[in-house]
Design a protein around this motif. Structure first.
Motif, mmCIF file in Angstrom:
data_model
loop_
_atom_site.group_PDB
_atom_site.id
_atom_site.type_symbol
_atom_site.label_atom_id
_atom_site.label_comp_id
_atom_site.label_asym_id
_atom_site.label_seq_id
_atom_site.Cartn_x
_atom_site.Cartn_y
_atom_site.Cartn_z
ATOM 1 N N LEU A 62 4.949 0.470 -10.004
ATOM 2 C CA LEU A 62 6.105 1.661 -9.562
ATOM 3 C C LEU A 62 5.844 2.522 -8.558
ATOM 4 O O LEU A 62 6.601 2.845 -7.273
ATOM 5 N N GLY A 63 4.289 2.947 -8.317
ATOM 6 C CA GLY A 63 3.937 3.905 -7.408
ATOM 7 C C GLY A 63 3.960 3.305 -5.867
ATOM 8 O O GLY A 63 4.331 3.841 -4.894
ATOM 9 N N GLU A 64 3.377 2.131 -6.186
ATOM 10 C CA GLU A 64 3.313 1.198 -4.735
ATOM 11 C C GLU A 64 4.601 1.044 -4.093
ATOM 12 O O GLU A 64 4.776 1.316 -3.030
ATOM 13 N N LEU A 65 5.485 0.775 -5.067
ATOM 14 C CA LEU A 65 7.111 0.084 -4.511
ATOM 15 C C LEU A 65 7.632 1.545 -4.132
ATOM 16 O O LEU A 65 8.350 1.343 -3.040
ATOM 17 N N GLU A 66 7.456 2.528 -4.649
ATOM 18 C CA GLU A 66 7.989 3.929 -4.230
ATOM 19 C C GLU A 66 7.564 4.158 -2.697
ATOM 20 O O GLU A 66 8.339 4.679 -1.982
ATOM 21 N N ALA A 67 6.003 4.158 -2.851
ATOM 22 C CA ALA A 67 5.693 4.513 -1.489
ATOM 23 C C ALA A 67 6.116 3.659 -0.322
ATOM 24 O O ALA A 67 6.526 4.256 0.684
ATOM 25 N N GLU A 68 5.984 2.356 -0.559
ATOM 26 C CA GLU A 68 6.633 1.623 0.301
ATOM 27 C C GLU A 68 8.068 1.654 0.575
ATOM 28 O O GLU A 68 8.405 1.620 2.172
#
Length: 262
Positions: free
Chosen positions: A45-51
């Motif tokens: 979720l952290g990676e997707l939010e950053a992207e």
């Protein structure tokens, strides 16, 4: 642990908001063969939010640049019309003056015109500023300019038929194209301050006809390039959101389950 769950719930709310903006529906929950671990889900979720945040920021920058170019294109078109009409009337006046000179100089022929023809050094070089000002502020803009410069300016305004998207706010606004002619640096400094106060976006306008044509072509080329880049960015964002939509219900269920356990 509850704080971690709350942070994940915030990210999921952000995803849902982005999906509703893009018009992407959340897929119904399906039984996944490999259940996702809570820690792995947190990382994912952290990676997707950053992207997604990065894609949105890039899109915002590109949209602002695109809207500025569209405004610039409008200014070039409208200000070009001002200059063409002025050049036509100046050429007609010049022909009239030459005709008067070639004939017998009568008492009625203005002395100033004769003086200007003989002495080119008396002609004053004027500077110009062009741009767009919100239509509702146009009258006040004109009055303040006139007072600040004590009437030593020439202002031409013309309304734009369609509302334009303001680069700063991103909202559709009815605007007027303006061209201000002035003499001297002090007058220019005052005009620039007034433009900033009225949120009048200024754009450079080349007086040379060949440069005008080149600038119009250059701007229209940049607009089409930016449009293609924006479309690619939106397609990439949609693909990210579709990936999220397929797993959203499962992730949401897992986050709520973990929170209720703790």
């Amino acid at each position: 642990q509850i704080k971690r769950c709350a942070e994940m719930a915030r990210k999921l709310r952000f995803f849902k908001e982005q999906m509703s903006k893009a018009g992407i529906l959340v897929s119904p929950m399906q039984s996944t063969e490999t259940p996702l671990d809570f820690d792995d889900m947190e990382v994912k979720l952290g990676e997707l939010e950053a992207e997604l945040t990065e894609v949105n920021a890039n899109d915002e920058k590109l949209q602002r640049a695109h809207n500025e170019l569209l405004e610039y294109s409008t200014v070039l078109q409208k200000a070009g019309e001002f200059f063409y009409s002025a050049q036509r009337s100046a050429a007609a006046q010049h022909r009239q003056m030459e005709a008067n000179q070639s004939g017998e100089t009568s008492l009625e022929s203005p002395l100033l015109e004769q003086d200007m023809l003989t002495d080119a050094s008396k002609q004053v070089k004027l500077g110009s500023l062009s741009g767009l000002v919100p239509k509702e502020k146009a009258m006040a803009f004109e009055r303040i300019l006139f007072r600040a410069t004590r009437g030593n300016i020439l202002l031409r305004q013309e309304s734009v038929d369609e509302p334009v998207t303001d680069p700063q706010s991103g909202e559709k606004v009815y605007k007027n194209t303006f061209v201000v002619f002035y003499s001297g640096e002090r007058a220019k400094a005052k005009i620039l301050k007034i433009c900033d106060a009225f949120r009048a976006n200024r754009y450079p306008f080349p007086e040379d006809l060949a440069k005008q044509t080149h600038t119009v072509q250059e701007v229209s080329g940049k607009i089409s390039e930016l449009k293609a880049t924006i479309d690619m960015g939106l397609a990439h964002r949609d693909s990210i959101l579709k990936t999220i939509a397929s797993e959203f219900e499962h992730w949401n269920h897992l986050a709520k389950k973990e929170k209720s356990i703790y």
